[in-house]
Design a protein around this motif. Sequence first.
Motif, PDB file in Angstrom:
ATOM      1  N   LEU A 313      31.875  41.097  51.305  1.00 48.15           N
ATOM      2  CA  LEU A 313      32.923  40.577  50.434  1.00 48.15           C
ATOM      3  C   LEU A 313      33.059  39.062  50.559  1.00 48.15           C
ATOM      4  CD1 LEU A 313      35.724  43.277  50.903  1.00 48.15           C
ATOM      5  CD2 LEU A 313      34.011  43.124  49.087  1.00 48.15           C
ATOM      6  N   SER A 345      42.400  41.676  52.255  1.00 50.79           N
ATOM      7  CA  SER A 345      42.096  41.177  50.911  1.00 50.79           C
ATOM      8  C   SER A 345      41.255  39.913  51.022  1.00 50.79           C
ATOM      9  CB  SER A 345      43.377  40.901  50.128  1.00 50.79           C
ATOM     10  OG  SER A 345      44.173  39.949  50.798  1.00 50.79           O
ATOM     11  N   SER A 347      39.918  36.801  48.638  1.00 53.87           N
ATOM     12  CA  SER A 347      40.161  36.172  47.333  1.00 53.87           C
ATOM     13  C   SER A 347      39.330  34.906  47.191  1.00 53.87           C
ATOM     14  CB  SER A 347      41.649  35.816  47.181  1.00 53.87           C
ATOM     15  OG  SER A 347      42.463  36.947  47.408  1.00 53.87           O
ATOM     16  N   ILE A 353      35.172  38.219  37.136  1.00 54.67           N
ATOM     17  CA  ILE A 353      34.146  39.199  36.787  1.00 54.67           C
ATOM     18  C   ILE A 353      34.354  39.616  35.336  1.00 54.67           C
ATOM     19  CG2 ILE A 353      33.200  41.477  37.343  1.00 54.67           C
ATOM     20  CD1 ILE A 353      34.438  41.104  40.151  1.00 54.67           C
ATOM     21  N   VAL A 358      33.432  45.385  35.350  1.00 47.78           N
ATOM     22  CA  VAL A 358      34.350  45.848  36.394  1.00 47.78           C
ATOM     23  C   VAL A 358      34.207  47.344  36.641  1.00 47.78           C
ATOM     24  CG1 VAL A 358      36.793  46.149  36.985  1.00 47.78           C
ATOM     25  CG2 VAL A 358      35.997  43.993  36.020  1.00 47.78           C
ATOM     26  N   GLU A 393      38.595  48.215  46.327  1.00 47.69           N
ATOM     27  CA  GLU A 393      38.861  48.042  44.899  1.00 47.69           C
ATOM     28  C   GLU A 393      38.866  46.568  44.519  1.00 47.69           C
ATOM     29  OE1 GLU A 393      39.036  50.566  42.986  1.00 47.69           O
ATOM     30  OE2 GLU A 393      39.386  52.194  44.424  1.00 47.69           O
ATOM     31  N   VAL A 394      38.622  46.331  43.217  1.00 48.61           N
ATOM     32  CA  VAL A 394      38.864  45.004  42.646  1.00 48.61           C
ATOM     33  C   VAL A 394      40.339  44.976  42.255  1.00 48.61           C
ATOM     34  CG1 VAL A 394      38.242  43.344  40.870  1.00 48.61           C
ATOM     35  CG2 VAL A 394      36.519  44.893  41.752  1.00 48.61           C
ATOM     36  N   THR A 397      41.060  40.217  38.836  1.00 49.20           N
ATOM     37  CA  THR A 397      39.985  39.306  38.439  1.00 49.20           C
ATOM     38  C   THR A 397      40.392  38.608  37.149  1.00 49.20           C
ATOM     39  OG1 THR A 397      37.625  39.084  37.947  1.00 49.20           O
ATOM     40  CG2 THR A 397      38.700  41.090  37.174  1.00 49.20           C
ATOM     41  N   THR A 402      38.949  36.102  41.812  1.00 48.22           N
ATOM     42  CA  THR A 402      38.865  37.546  42.011  1.00 48.22           C
ATOM     43  C   THR A 402      39.369  37.896  43.400  1.00 48.22           C
ATOM     44  OG1 THR A 402      36.952  37.704  40.520  1.00 48.22           O
ATOM     45  CG2 THR A 402      37.286  39.527  42.052  1.00 48.22           C
ATOM     46  N   ARG A 403      40.033  39.047  43.491  1.00 45.77           N
ATOM     47  CA  ARG A 403      40.489  39.527  44.793  1.00 45.77           C
ATOM     48  C   ARG A 403      40.031  40.965  45.006  1.00 45.77           C
ATOM     49  NH1 ARG A 403      45.548  39.553  44.096  1.00 45.77           N
ATOM     50  NH2 ARG A 403      46.136  41.745  44.265  1.00 45.77           N
ATOM     51  N   PHE A 404      39.303  41.186  46.099  1.00 44.53           N
ATOM     52  CA  PHE A 404      38.913  42.516  46.536  1.00 44.53           C
ATOM     53  C   PHE A 404      39.859  42.953  47.645  1.00 44.53           C
ATOM     54  CE2 PHE A 404      35.030  41.218  44.479  1.00 44.53           C
ATOM     55  CZ  PHE A 404      34.480  42.392  43.981  1.00 44.53           C
TER      56      PHE A 404
END
Length: 413
Positions: A313, A345, A347, A353, A358, A393-394, A397, A402-404
């Motif tokens: 990530l 998280s 970011s 994306i 997605v 999860e995404v 975005t 974007t934050r996973f």
Amino acid sequence: MSDATSGTNNAWEDPRLRALEQLLALPAAELRPTLDQAGQLISEVLNAEKVDVFLIEHGTQCLVAVGTSQTPMARLQKSLGLDRQPLANGGRAVQVYETETPFISGRVEDDPLELPGIKQRLGVRSTLMAPLPIGMEMRGVLGVSSARNDFFTDNDLRFLQAAARWVGMVAHRAELVQELTKLAVKQARRKAAEELITVLAHDMANYLLPLQARIQLIHRRAARKQEPEDLRDAAGAAASLRSLTRLINDLLDVGRLDQGLFSLRVQPVDLAGLVRELATTASTSEHPVHFEGPEELVTVADPDRVRQVLENLVANALKHSPPGRPVDVKLEALARPEGPWVRVSVSDQGPGIPAELVTTLFERFIRGPGSTGLGIGLHLARRIAEAHGGTLEVAQTSSSGTRFELSLPVAAG
């Protein structure tokens, strides 16, 4: 009603009933041949000189005769290019499609709304048209034509409306079969490719240790002789080998997951310390990695596998961040009804994306924009999260980043 009249009505109805039965019995093969057969059946029942199954082509905004009877007037229509009718040009077929209202005329030559080519060059004098629903949407028009005036009746129009619904069912079935066939071929090709890649990864892994040993020997020899260029080249080769090793291990892990051979070595782990160390190691002057979280947060997980997920990530975030923009890594404890969880998280402030990617981002061999890898990193990361009983999860975005989010239960399975 007399027996003679009843017999006449039965004689009138039977060919139409048989035609409807034959429509439903058409093989669910490719769409165009299926609709061609449907057009031919209706042409024979109504003694028509042309039957068209027009479907809307959204890309060009045209009604296209996908299915057509095998008759001289139908062949003339195709040679004149009248088998494609742009919505912008109007005409009765377009009107029926747009209003979803059936139409009958026995004097087409006097109809000011019909296209001149239909009246003058094809010589159509009588016409029937019914809207054509396929699935849950209006998709086209079923049209019947004759070169004789006042040839069709209101009963013929009612039959055509019923036939249109049945043709729609046949077309829908044919489209479903086509989609299922394409999906089966795609899945078979993907399965074969996945098996081939796994075999290649196994074979390549056998060469890694000897190659690593050789590079180490070269490095030691260069250090002993104090040759800086050779030292630099050896260090570069070692870095490339480590990247190759990670790639091969990822491929092998995907294979183990598919075969049910993947296992976790869970133990108590200070996740705060692990994430803080990873952020410090990944941070550079061009791309700082900022960590936010408690001093200590202990959970039960496989530390190597969690690190593998987070390294993926963070590496992706660094790759897509503009120069000078930081990557933020945040760790926090969560209270959920089923028990305590932790969430990490990651970011970035990259371009985001694309929406169309997605939904498939976590599938294997799906690469994001600007990616040069095989497209297995995020797939494997999610599978590792799921093996812990967690999720990846995404969360967000957009054009600003974007934050996973990696979420794990504190007592991992």
